[in-house]
Design a protein around this motif. Structure first.
Motif, short mmCIF file in Angstrom:
data_model
loop_
_atom_site.label_atom_id
_atom_site.label_comp_id
_atom_site.label_asym_id
_atom_site.label_seq_id
_atom_site.Cartn_x
_atom_site.Cartn_y
_atom_site.Cartn_z
N LYS A 1 0.81 -1.23 0.00
CA LYS A 1 0.00 0.00 0.00
C LYS A 1 0.85 1.27 0.00
O LYS A 1 0.33 2.38 0.05
N ARG B 1 -9.11 11.06 -2.72
CA ARG B 1 -8.90 11.78 -1.45
C ARG B 1 -8.00 10.98 -0.51
O ARG B 1 -7.14 11.52 0.17
N GLU B 2 -8.21 9.66 -0.49
CA GLU B 2 -7.41 8.78 0.39
C GLU B 2 -5.93 8.82 -0.01
O GLU B 2 -5.04 8.90 0.84
N GLN C 1 -4.40 12.24 0.90
CA GLN C 1 -4.15 12.29 2.35
C GLN C 1 -2.91 11.48 2.72
O GLN C 1 -2.07 11.91 3.52
N GLY C 2 -2.77 10.28 2.12
CA GLY C 2 -1.61 9.42 2.38
C GLY C 2 -0.29 10.07 1.98
O GLY C 2 0.74 9.90 2.64
N LYS D 1 -13.46 9.21 -3.73
CA LYS D 1 -13.09 8.77 -2.38
C LYS D 1 -11.67 8.20 -2.37
O LYS D 1 -10.87 8.46 -1.47
N LEU D 2 -11.34 7.41 -3.40
CA LEU D 2 -10.00 6.82 -3.50
C LEU D 2 -8.95 7.91 -3.72
O LEU D 2 -7.86 7.88 -3.12
#
Length: 761
Positions: free
Chosen positions: A328, A343-344, A347-348, A340-341
């Motif tokens: 990941k 944004r994730e 953020q990561g 949504k993906l």
């Protein structure tokens, strides 16, 4: 370097290690170092609301950068502005400060923010809302786009202090329904246009007309908004912004943001076949460089030009480092990923959980992903402006960073990699728009008439409209009563007009992979070459094969595929000169600019392998002829220059020169290579002499060929240098084209003709 692990522990050590590794340095053609720059600050402006000051201090900001302070002061003086600074220099503050100030001083004040993409709009709203929360004021900021639920839309129309949207939504959902937006239009104080450089070509020409319509509606409601524009670095930011908004503006380019030391490395993969000029795959070399960086703990972004390359590189890199970093830790990012993906992943990247990302140019715009340490570009992004935007994603303010540009075999890549001075010493490209292109203009006059009736003598931009209004009246689209023109057609004009193309009657593309869904559209003039049967059509990075083209119904049915080639169609083109606007006689040739008509019929398509650009097959295309009126630049070799060459040799020489020129022309145009077409003719119809034509592939033209007319001498000089420097023996994809296209003497014939031009008295 850590003796136990063999890994470097800092960016500075990584740079030293690269410099001491012969395997890498043997492929480095140029290493450019940009010195670090300290911040240039200014105190908070006098009169800035205390709530805004406290919100800035809560973020650890005690002073503004010079460009932020200058922007604020200019806006407070009532000027339209365009702020031009590099990536990650805090441009957002240049418009957020005056907008927040206006609402805190007057609760009825409204502002409209325009961003070119939904993702960027969402990102900016999050930052603005964060600041509003700290201030503690009731400032309503909302995104209004295709994803906004109907229940929320009414609340935004009635109470939104700051409405954030995109040009497409403004064009089709806000302006035509302005009576629902009375509060916004009566009280609008500022219109913010971010990423101004992305509004160019056909899209920019449409957006300039959308702005004209916006100003017309504002005037109707008694408001006169100020424009606050922000742009990445381009050659003509002020001129471009002024054409876009139709107002005089002030340029602010005194960048006060700090930056760490930056290393920019040009890397050319090794030649594996000298005779054919084929180099090792740029994808494999990108994997190698990114792998070294990631294994040593350097947070890295990799940019690739297509979805295929993104997925390939992601697979390779996960394979390389999964045992050390985990599956990941490296992610892909491109069009087609769900919000949504995205944004994730963003953020990561910000919090450091994700160590590497492989992206298309979706991450080039100012979405907040923090500051990474290294950037690897798989292939030249197409413009100097885009290259700096992508490179700017790496480089924390006080630390060193490195960018690798890994060249492909494409002539443009090879020109850039072998001419570093061209890249580093000249300004980025000019952004070109042509708002008065007749087809685009008429479309928006229809939309404007639907919104409000036209008055006699009214201007739309710089255009007087009598002839167009009379034409639309004859077509029974408008109704003329006394001194006004009213909309009378049954249709809703904005619905049929795409901001992304110039022609109506677009072809709809229907994906039949899993059920049926519309995934896009192609304008009528591009359809024969892009969506003929068996064509590979790429949408949001995904490859589709065209199974059926229903030409009458204007529908293309496609199915998702995964192949290692793309298709390129050949057209039999008859080109007639209609009118010459400019001409100049020079040594051995005449160059001209004017209007032409193109009659094009597609004949065959070629399958071209990704990365190596070799021809791996072909097939016929059976479609009717298309006619296009557009603008063109052409140059003709005089009889003396042409003498001594057989017709066959002349054809190969012209084709070779045209192949080179069509690849290096985008150096001067912020455009997709498909936006400009080239046609070499051994005997042009209008003068019976050898001629090479460039034409805009949009009806009426958008200024591309006119720009090439202006830089004609430089173009020919660079074509000669590129062919001369290429290491192949007889022609290859990196210069005049492969031998099977230009013949075994094609390279030499093209070079001789260009050389004679230079030596011609």
């Amino acid at each position: 370097m850590n003796r136990l692990t063999g890994k470097v522990s800092s960016m500075a050590e990584m740079i030293t290690w690269i410099r001491q590794t012969p395997e890498l340095m043997s492929q480095v053609t140029y290493w450019h170092t940009i010195k670090p720059r300290d911040a240039k600050s200014a105190p908070f402006p006098h009169g800035l609301h205390q709530g805004v000051v406290e919100a800035l201090r809560a973020k650890g900001i005690e002073q503004l950068y010079t460009h932020q302070a200058e922007s604020y002061e200019a806006v407070m003086q009532g000027k339209h502005i365009v702020t031009v600074t590099p990536t990650a220099s805090g441009k957002t503050m240049c418009y957020n400060l005056p907008v927040l100030q206006s609402v805190l001083q007057d609760d009825s004040a409204r502002s409209l923010y325009l961003f070119p993409t939904k993702a960027l709009a969402q990102d900016q709203v999050a930052e603005l809302q964060e600041m509003v929360q700290v201030i503690g004021a009731d400032i309503k900021t909302h995104t209004y786009d295709g994803d906004t639920p109907p229940s929320v839309r009414q609340a935004i129309r009635n109470a939104g202090h700051i409405v954030v949207t995109n040009p497409d939504m403004l064009h089709s959902a806000i302006l035509p329904h302005h009576t629902k937006w009375v509060k916004l239009f009566e009280n609008i104080k500022y219109v913010v246009i971010d990423e101004v450089h992305s509004y160019r070509g056909v899209f920019g020409s449409h957006v300039a007309n959308v702005i004209r319509r916006l100003k017309r509606i504002c005037q109707f409601y008694g408001s006169q908004p100020q424009f606050i524009c922000a742009s990445a670095t381009i050659e003509n930011p002020l001129e471009h912004a002024e054409r876009l908004i139709g107002e005089k503006a002030v340029l602010i380019d005194n960048n006060g943001a700090p930056s760490g030391e930056k290393h920019f490395v040009f890397y050319n993969p090794p030649v594996v076949n000298e005779q054919l000029g084929i180099r090792k795959s740029s994808v494999l070399e990108t994997r190698k460089l990114a792998g070294h960086l990631l294994r040593n703990g350097i947070q890295t972004i990799v940019f690739a030009r297509s979805r295929v390359r993104v997925e390939l590189l992601l697979t390779y890199l996960l394979d390389l480092v999964k045992h050390e970093l985990g599956p990941k830790s490296i992610r892909g990012y491109r069009g087609g990923y769900l919000p949504k993906l995205r944004r994730e992943i963003e953020q990561g990247l910000r919090n450091g959980d994700i160590r590497g990302v492989v992206s298309t140019n979706a991450l080039e715009l100012g979405i907040d992903i923090g500051q990474l340490q290294a950037c690897v570009l798989n292939g030249y992004p197409g413009t100097i402006a885009s290259t700096w935007q992508q490179s700017g994603r790496a480089g924390r303010r006080q630390e060193s960073s490195i960018t690798f540009l890994v060249a492909s075999s494409n002539p443009l890549d090879q020109y850039i990699i072998q001419n570093p001075r061209y890249f580093f010493e000249r300004p980025p490209e000019r952004a070109l728009i042509h708002p008065d292109n007749l087809i685009i203009l008429v479309d928006h006059i229809k939309c404007a008439a639907y919104e409000l009736p036209f008055e006699e003598g009214e201007l739309f931009g710089d255009e007087t409209l009598v002839e167009i209004l009379q034409f639309l009246t004859e077509q029974q689209i408008l109704h003329h009563v006394k001194s006004r023109w009213y909309w009378m057609d049954q249709s809703f004009p904005a619905h049929d007009i795409s901001l992304r193309s110039a022609a109506q009657e677009n072809f709809v593309i229907i994906d039949t992979t899993d059920g049926t869904r519309v995934i896009g559209e192609v304008d009528r003039f591009s359809a024969p070459t892009m969506i003929h049967e068996e064509a590979i059509y790429i949408h949001e990075g995904i490859q589709y094969q065209v199974e059926k083209l229903d030409y009458e119904e204007k529908k293309a049915y496609v199915r998702e595929v995964n192949v290692d080639y793309y298709t390129d169609a050949s057209m039999a083109i008859q080109l007639k000169v209609l009118h010459v606007h400019k001409e100049e006689h020079g040594a051995g040739l005449i160059r001209q600019f004017g209007d032409v008509t193109i009659n094009a019929i597609p004949t065959i398509f070629k399958k071209i392998r990704l990365r190596t650009h070799e021809n791996i097959g072909s097939g016929p295309i059976r479609l009717p002829e298309e006619e296009l009126h557009t603008s063109s630049y052409w140059f003709t070799f005089d009889e003396e220059m042409a003498r001594g060459n057989s017709k066959n040799d002349l054809q190969f020489a012209l084709l070779g020169i045209a192949n080179v020129l069509v690849h290096i022309a985008p150096l001067y145009l912020m455009c997709d290579p498909r936006d400009i077409r080239v046609v070499p003719q051994v005997k042009a119809i209008h003068n019976q002499l050898p001629t090479i034509f460039f034409y805009d592939s949009y009806p009426g033209g958008v200024g591309l060929s006119e720009r090439l007319y202006e830089v004609h001498g430089t173009l020919l000089q660079q074509a000669r240098e590129l062919i001369h420097q290429c290491t192949c023996l007889s022609g290859c994809p990196a210069c005049v084209g492969p031998i099977e296209e230009v013949g075994i003497l094609g390279k030499q014939l093209a070079l001789d003709l260009l050389q004679r031009l230079v030596e011609h008295p």
